[in-house]
Each structure stands twice: as structure tokens, then as C-alpha cells.
Design a protein around this motif. Structure first.
Motif, PDB file in Angstrom:
ATOM      1  N   GLU A 235       0.822  -1.212   0.000  1.00 56.14           N
ATOM      2  CA  GLU A 235       0.000   0.000   0.000  1.00 56.14           C
ATOM      3  C   GLU A 235       0.857   1.264   0.000  1.00 56.14           C
ATOM      4  O   GLU A 235       0.566   2.222  -0.731  1.00 56.14           O
ATOM      5  CB  GLU A 235      -0.943  -0.022   1.202  1.00 56.14           C
ATOM      6  N   ASN A 238       2.420   1.894  -3.421  1.00 56.67           N
ATOM      7  CA  ASN A 238       1.475   2.483  -4.381  1.00 56.67           C
ATOM      8  C   ASN A 238       1.143   3.930  -4.044  1.00 56.67           C
ATOM      9  O   ASN A 238       0.940   4.755  -4.940  1.00 56.67           O
ATOM     10  CB  ASN A 238       0.205   1.635  -4.454  1.00 56.67           C
ATOM     11  N   LYS A 247       1.885   4.830 -12.228  1.00 54.63           N
ATOM     12  CA  LYS A 247       0.712   3.970 -12.061  1.00 54.63           C
ATOM     13  C   LYS A 247       0.917   2.966 -10.928  1.00 54.63           C
ATOM     14  O   LYS A 247       2.034   2.502 -10.676  1.00 54.63           O
ATOM     15  CB  LYS A 247       0.390   3.230 -13.364  1.00 54.63           C
ATOM     16  N   LEU A 249       0.718  -0.590  -8.732  1.00 49.56           N
ATOM     17  CA  LEU A 249       1.083  -1.956  -9.067  1.00 49.56           C
ATOM     18  C   LEU A 249       0.010  -2.931  -8.593  1.00 49.56           C
ATOM     19  O   LEU A 249      -0.663  -2.693  -7.586  1.00 49.56           O
ATOM     20  CB  LEU A 249       2.414  -2.316  -8.398  1.00 49.56           C
ATOM     21  N   GLU A 250      -0.128  -4.026  -9.292  1.00 51.78           N
ATOM     22  CA  GLU A 250      -1.040  -5.088  -8.889  1.00 51.78           C
ATOM     23  C   GLU A 250      -0.283  -6.109  -8.051  1.00 51.78           C
ATOM     24  O   GLU A 250       0.826  -6.523  -8.413  1.00 51.78           O
ATOM     25  CB  GLU A 250      -1.661  -5.767 -10.106  1.00 51.78           C
ATOM     26  N   ASN A 251      -0.890  -6.514  -6.946  1.00 49.30           N
ATOM     27  CA  ASN A 251      -0.274  -7.536  -6.112  1.00 49.30           C
ATOM     28  C   ASN A 251      -0.355  -8.883  -6.824  1.00 49.30           C
ATOM     29  O   ASN A 251      -1.398  -9.264  -7.353  1.00 49.30           O
ATOM     30  CB  ASN A 251      -0.983  -7.618  -4.757  1.00 49.30           C
ATOM     31  N   ASP A 252       0.762  -9.602  -6.869  1.00 47.54           N
ATOM     32  CA  ASP A 252       0.812 -10.894  -7.536  1.00 47.54           C
ATOM     33  C   ASP A 252       1.149 -11.974  -6.509  1.00 47.54           C
ATOM     34  O   ASP A 252       2.166 -11.864  -5.799  1.00 47.54           O
ATOM     35  CB  ASP A 252       1.864 -10.877  -8.647  1.00 47.54           C
ATOM     36  N   THR A 330       4.512  -3.399 -13.554  1.00 43.28           N
ATOM     37  CA  THR A 330       3.060  -3.636 -13.538  1.00 43.28           C
ATOM     38  C   THR A 330       2.611  -4.445 -12.328  1.00 43.28           C
ATOM     39  O   THR A 330       1.480  -4.310 -11.876  1.00 43.28           O
ATOM     40  CB  THR A 330       2.632  -4.388 -14.808  1.00 43.28           C
ATOM     41  N   ASP A 331       3.502  -5.299 -11.806  1.00 43.22           N
ATOM     42  CA  ASP A 331       3.127  -6.218 -10.736  1.00 43.22           C
ATOM     43  C   ASP A 331       4.168  -6.182  -9.621  1.00 43.22           C
ATOM     44  O   ASP A 331       5.337  -5.883  -9.858  1.00 43.22           O
ATOM     45  CB  ASP A 331       3.002  -7.645 -11.265  1.00 43.22           C
ATOM     46  N   LYS A 351       0.455 -12.750 -17.165  1.00 40.33           N
ATOM     47  CA  LYS A 351       0.868 -13.484 -15.978  1.00 40.33           C
ATOM     48  C   LYS A 351       0.868 -14.974 -16.266  1.00 40.33           C
ATOM     49  O   LYS A 351      -0.074 -15.502 -16.820  1.00 40.33           O
ATOM     50  CB  LYS A 351      -0.063 -13.201 -14.799  1.00 40.33           C
TER      51      LYS A 351
END
Length: 361
Positions: A235, A238, A247, A249-252, A330-331, A351
Motif C-alpha cells: 500500500e 502504491n 501507475k 502496481l497489482e499484487n501478484d 506492472t506487478d 501473468k
């Protein structure tokens, strides 16, 4: 002769491929906190004197919750979105909606409030404010004393602290101001009570009297603390990226598992490096998980007080900052194990789950 030219051309192509492949992976020097628990210096001959109180504490804003009942917090801010344990015995009440903030609560009393939300009321400080403005209306000292009962604790801020992590004193309240030293703007603020500040020991410290006992979490609680810090790292990363117009990030899941494994491996095997004796470097670890990527970077840190301090440390280290704020990423995956922290960022258009051989392990 033609054979020699073909061999030379082949070697050139192979070297170019290795260079390109290698440049996709960024591993920085490990980042260790300048302060480590257990390194406070006793000064038994130092006289414990009554100190004049600091400036009057703010009369409005989030800092006013420190020292008040958590019931007051709920009445004015609502129930938190989640409640998580900390490594210091108090709970983190985490708000992620209207006002993004983390509130420390111990025995029903608020002991600290942290926020990096631009819309948060952190009077007399604001997120995005130039640090020079704070220097104009505040007294910035390189030594700050804290009195608890018959004990005195003296924090010493080094030259770097005075640039990116200053400590302000109010009446029975302290403010840690987290600054982006490159842009010279405020990224986050933590208002904290004297006892919790001493327990955290975020700066070099001397003391006359007794140290405050720090409760040691059980192994079960520590596991919950680790998962909490991983969410907080995600968090905060981001939030800081948003501050810098990058931008989120997406959690992977698989990246997080990779990061968790690396933090645990460093702690258990007693090393501090991107290179694992058993699992290899980041490139090899990503390959073993079957994680496809066009670009990857990894930040590691150790011995920081918590996720707030670790992410701030990465932001103010140029090499780590370039990973944290990478606009191509991105991730993200985050891992924590005790005082070892790992974050892995990748650029991925698609992914890929780990291969079946890994899943069967």
C-alpha cells in the motif's frame, strides 16, 4: 577464415543476448537501517533533568487522536478497514478509504498516527509540502530528549536524518516527518507518543536509567505481523508511486511467495543479499517459479522499525528508488520475515502461473 568470422559473429550475438537479458534484472545493494535495536548506548552518568515542554501540540488534525481513547477515533473516523498486529505489542488500525492512515492502538489508547494521504489533515504539516517551509516554522534539533518517569532518552539525528527523517517535538507528542530528499517534499508524517518512540528507537539513542521493555511476539503472532507488513509495504509503495505520478502496481500471489521465501531464507540462513546460497539470484528465482517477465527489479532491506521506515529507506536510496518508482513495472510481490523485507517488481503483459513441476513440490 569464413569459419573464424562465423564464430566471431556468433560470439558477438551471444554476448549481446546476455547483455540484454542481464539488463532486464535490477538488483541493488542491500539496504540496512542505520539504527538497530539493542545498540542504544547507556549513559549512567548523564543527569536526568526536567525538560521544558515543546511547542503547543496541534489543536486539530489527526495528531489530536494520539493519547485519546480508540472509541473517540471510531466515533469520528469510523471502524477501521482492518486491524493487524505489530511487532511491538500494539495493534495497527488501518484505514484505506476516505482517509488513508495507520493508527497504533494499545490497550484502547491511540499511541501513534501515520499518513501519507495528500488529503489527510496533518496540521501543521501537509503531504507534498516543501520541507523548507517546515524549517521556517519549526525548531529542528540534532538532539532530542525524551523523559519517561525517571529515565531520559536522547535521540541523535545524523546529517541524513536531518534531510529526510526529521523529528519534531511538541508537548508530550513527537512528529516524524518523512521527506523525499531528492524532491525535498514531505511524503508522510507519523505523530507518536513518547513511550512508543522510545520503544521503536528509530534514531541513534543514548539513555540514562532503564530501557523500556519490548514484548516479544510469539511465532504465531510474528507470522501475522509479517503478513501485515507485506500488505503495508504494498500500500505504501502504491501511495508513493501515486505521489510521483506513476501507475499503481497489482499484487501478484506468486511474486509475493517468491519475496516471502527470500526474506525467510535471509533470516534463517543468516545472510543479506539478493543471491541466495540455495535458490540463486533474482533471475534464477523468477525462473524457478516460472514467472514470465520483460523486466524485473528487487529491493531488500533489514533491521528497519517497520514497513513505514523500510519503504521510506528505499525511496531515499537512488538505486532502490529507481525500482520502487519504475514506470514500466506492472506487478509487485512483497515479503517480510522478522526484520527482513523484500519487494519484487516486474513488467509483465501476461501473468504465467508456476509450472506443474513447481506446484508438485
Amino acid at each position: 577464415m569464413k569459419v573464424l568470422w562465423k564464430i566471431a559473429l556468433l560470439l558477438f550475438v551471444l554476448l549481446a543476448v546476455f547483455y540484454i537479458m542481464g539488463s532486464r534484472i535490477q538488483e541493488n545493494e542491500p539496504l540496512e537501517s542505520p539504527v538497530k535495536h539493542g545498540t542504544a548506548i547507556p549513559s549512567p552518568n548523564k543527569e536526568v533533568v526536567e525538560l521544558t515542554s515543546g511547542p503547543k501540540r496541534p489543536e486539530k488534525g489527526l495528531s489530536t487522536f494520539v493519547g485519546k481513547s480508540s472509541d473517540v477515533l471510531v466515533e469520528l473516523m469510523g471502524e477501521p478497514d482492518r486491524i493487524e498486529p505489530s511487532a511491538y505489542g500494539y495493534e495497527w488500525w488501518v484505514y484505506t478509504e476516505e482517509t488513508q492512515m495507520m493508527v497504533g492502538v494499545e490497550d484502547g489508547t491511540v499511541n501513534q498516527v501515520f499518513s501519507a494521504d495528500k488529503d489527510a489533515d496533518l496540521t501543521p504539516i501537509s503531504i507534498g509540502q516543501n520541507i523548507s517551509e517546515v524549517f521556517r516554522f519549526s525548531i529542528i534539533e540534532s538532539e532530542v530528549n525524551v523523559i519517561l518517569d525517571d529515565n531520559m532518552y536522547t535521540f541523535t539525528l545524523n546529517s541524513q536524518d536531518l534531510k529526510d527523517r526529521i523529528l519534531l517535538k511538541y508537548d508530550k507528542l513527537y512528529a516524524q516527518v518523512y521527506v523525499d530528499a531528492e524532491d525535498e517534499v514531505i511524503e508522510g508524517v507519523r505523530y507518536i507518543d513518547p513511550k512508543t518512540l522510545v520503544i521503536h528507537q528509530p534514531y541513534d539513542m543514548e539513555f540514562a536509567g532503564e530501557l523500556v521493555a519490548i514484548p516479544q511476539p510469539s511465532s504465531t503472532i510474528q507470522m501475522e505481523v509479517d503478513r501485515s507488513m507485506e500488505r503495508q509495504i504494498l500500500e505504501l509503495t502504491n501511495i508513493y508511486r501515486e505521489h510521483h505520478d506513476v501507475k499503481p502496481l497489482e499484487n501478484d500471489y506468486w511474486l509475493s511467495l517468491l519475496a516471502q521465501n527470500h526474506s525467510k531464507d535471509m533470516a534463517i540462513e543468516n545472510y543479506f543479499s539478493h543471491e541466495s546460497p540455495s535458490a540463486g539470484n533474482l533471475s534464477e528465482r523468477l525462473k524457478s517459479f516460472g514467472i514470465e517477465h520483460k523486466k524485473a527489479g528487487e529491493n531488500i532491506a533489514a533491521n528497519y522499525v517497520d514497513a513505514i521506515e523500510a519503504v521510506h529507506g528505499w525511496l531515499n536510496s537512488p538505486a532502490h528508488r529507481s525500482v520502487l518508482l519504475d514506470s514500466d513495472a506492472t506487478d509487485i510481490g512483497t515479503g517480510a520475515y522478522g526484520k527482513y523485507y523484500t519487494q519484487v517488481l516486474i513488467k509483465s503483459d501476461k501473468k504465467e502461473n508456476p509450472n506443474s513441476n513447481f506446484l508438485r513440490k
